[in-house]
Design an enzyme around this catalytic site. Structure first.
Site, mmCIF file in Angstrom:
data_model
loop_
_atom_site.group_PDB
_atom_site.id
_atom_site.type_symbol
_atom_site.label_atom_id
_atom_site.label_comp_id
_atom_site.label_asym_id
_atom_site.label_seq_id
_atom_site.Cartn_x
_atom_site.Cartn_y
_atom_site.Cartn_z
ATOM 1 N N CYS A 103 8.287 140.250 133.590
ATOM 2 C CA CYS A 103 7.529 140.610 132.412
ATOM 3 C C CYS A 103 5.872 141.265 132.039
ATOM 4 O O CYS A 103 5.695 140.096 132.177
ATOM 5 C CB CYS A 103 7.921 140.059 130.635
ATOM 6 N N PRO A 104 6.298 142.170 131.786
ATOM 7 C CA PRO A 104 6.788 143.294 131.433
ATOM 8 C C PRO A 104 7.194 144.153 132.422
ATOM 9 O O PRO A 104 7.675 145.568 132.129
ATOM 10 C CB PRO A 104 6.141 144.241 130.563
#
Lengths: 78, 321
Positions: A17-18
């Site tokens: 992430c992200p």
């Protein structure tokens, strides 16, 4: 239940992430509204965060399947 | 004229303004906001920035004013989100206030009174945000700024249980929450909610994949609602956890939770009544947390009942599933 056909696939196992969401977003941009993207996401942070963000951007999650320690999602472009 | 609202952090010497030549109109500055520096004649001028939000155009104008009046050309972002213009000569107070006034910027507060509220980004643009913290901070600033109290009275607004605005350390803090409800017919048993819940309040049934909810673990963050692909988890109601009596400083205290799910439209009333109680019960120089310790929290809760009855008790559990 009939199988939902996907127009594109993206395997995001091992992607943090992200970045996983950014890749999802870029892939969705190549699709037409209504087309379906098949995603594979790790459990933990990715599955906690990516589906929320997909929803927030106005796409629809049609199907979620748990496969061991990852998830297979079908996302319809909004 | 001697103005006693000027806060002197180094020594308790009042500043004599008689010799400035021009009369300084301290009616506009009655809540202070001028903080004595170590350096002779120089003060930090604290601006009033509720929630730490500012229009970019105003920021540009403030930066011009700061550049003109700060002898060192520096500002400081205070711990309570307000901009402080440093190294301002007290003989310039009248001029700097007039210039700030022209662009609609007020000077902040010091001393024993309701301070400028702090707030996180809130639901306007933060994906975790559950309440309009910025709107709330603006409202509280408008209604209560500068209201005298026995000691400083700090308020803050956090939009979610992550609590970036540290409501647990405030004299009076409000933290956004949402009550989740689940509807079986919409659930496909996908198990995302149990993955999304960081509190282990949701586990998935091994056979059906549907959620098994433990309300005692739920902290009302709404992660399940946001993660659910089919809207089987929905928001039932939004509100605030209300916390009182927190502080930091030399002897930090954690605030007490006194109400949950207080609706937005009861926040102003809660502050008004709490300030009333504090002024009636607090000793001069005593933070409200210590007043509550001394007088007893039950006395406070009894007084607040007409407001807090609009929320839920602190031990409220969501029915959930």
């Amino acid at each position: 239940m009939t199988e939902i056909k996907s127009n594109a696939q993206l395997d995001l196992r091992g992607v943090m992430c992200p970045i996983n969401f950014v890749k999802t977003k870029l892939k969705l941009e190549t699709l037409e509204a209504g087309e379906v993207l098949e995603l594979v996401l790790d459990s933990g942070e990715p599955i906690q965060n990516v589906p929320k963000s997909i929803k927030e951007e106005g796409h629809k999650i049609l199907e979620v399947k748990k496969e061991g320690d990852h998830f297979r999602l079908k996302v319809q472009k909004g | 004229m001697t103005d006693h609202f000027i806060e002197d952090k180094t020594t308790k010497v009042n500043v004599n303004l008689d010799n400035i030549g021009e009369r300084v109109d301290f009616n506009d500055l009655k809540s202070g906001g001028f903080i004595k520096q170590r350096q002779k004649d120089l003060f930090a001028v604290r601006l009033r920035c509720p929630g730490g939000r500012m229009e970019t155009k105003k920021l540009v104008e403030i930066s011009k004013i700061a550049d003109k009046y700060s002898k060192k050309g520096v500002v400081h972002f205070s711990f309570r989100q307000s901009l402080e213009i440093l190294y301002v000569d007290y003989k310039e107070f009248r001029n700097i206030v007039a210039e700030l006034e022209k662009i609609g910027q007020k000077v902040a507060s010091c001393g024993p009174r309701v301070r400028v509220p702090t707030a996180c980004g809130g639901c306007e643009y933060n994906p975790n945000g559950l309440t309009d913290t910025q709107g709330m901070a603006g409202m509280v600033d408008q209604k209560f700024f500068g209201t005298p109290t026995p000691h400083k009275f700090k308020t803050s607004f956090s939009g979610c249980p992550i609590d970036c605005a540290r409501t647990k350390e405030m004299d009076f803090g409000f933290q956004g929450i949402v009550e989740p409800v689940w509807e079986d017919p919409l659930c496909t048993g996908c198990t995302i909610c149990s993955e999304a819940c960081k509190e282990d309040a949701i586990v998935s049934d091994p056979d059906t994949g549907k959620p098994i909810f433990d309300p005692k673990k739920c902290i009302f963050c709404g992660d399940c609602i946001r993660a659910c692909p089919t809207e089987a988890w929905k928001p039932k109601r939004y509100g605030h956890i209300v916390r009182i009596g927190g502080k930091h400083g030399r002897h930090p205290m954690e605030a007490l939770e006194v109400c949950t799910f207080l609706p937005d439209d009861k926040v102003a009333e809660a502050i008004e009544k709490t300030v009333e109680w504090y002024n009636a019960n607090g000793k001069r120089g005593e933070r409200i947390g210590n007043t509550i310790k001394r007088v007893g929290v039950q006395k406070y809760l009894d007084f607040m009942e007409p407001v807090f009855k609009h929320g839920s008790p602190v031990n409220y559990l969501a029915p959930g599933v």
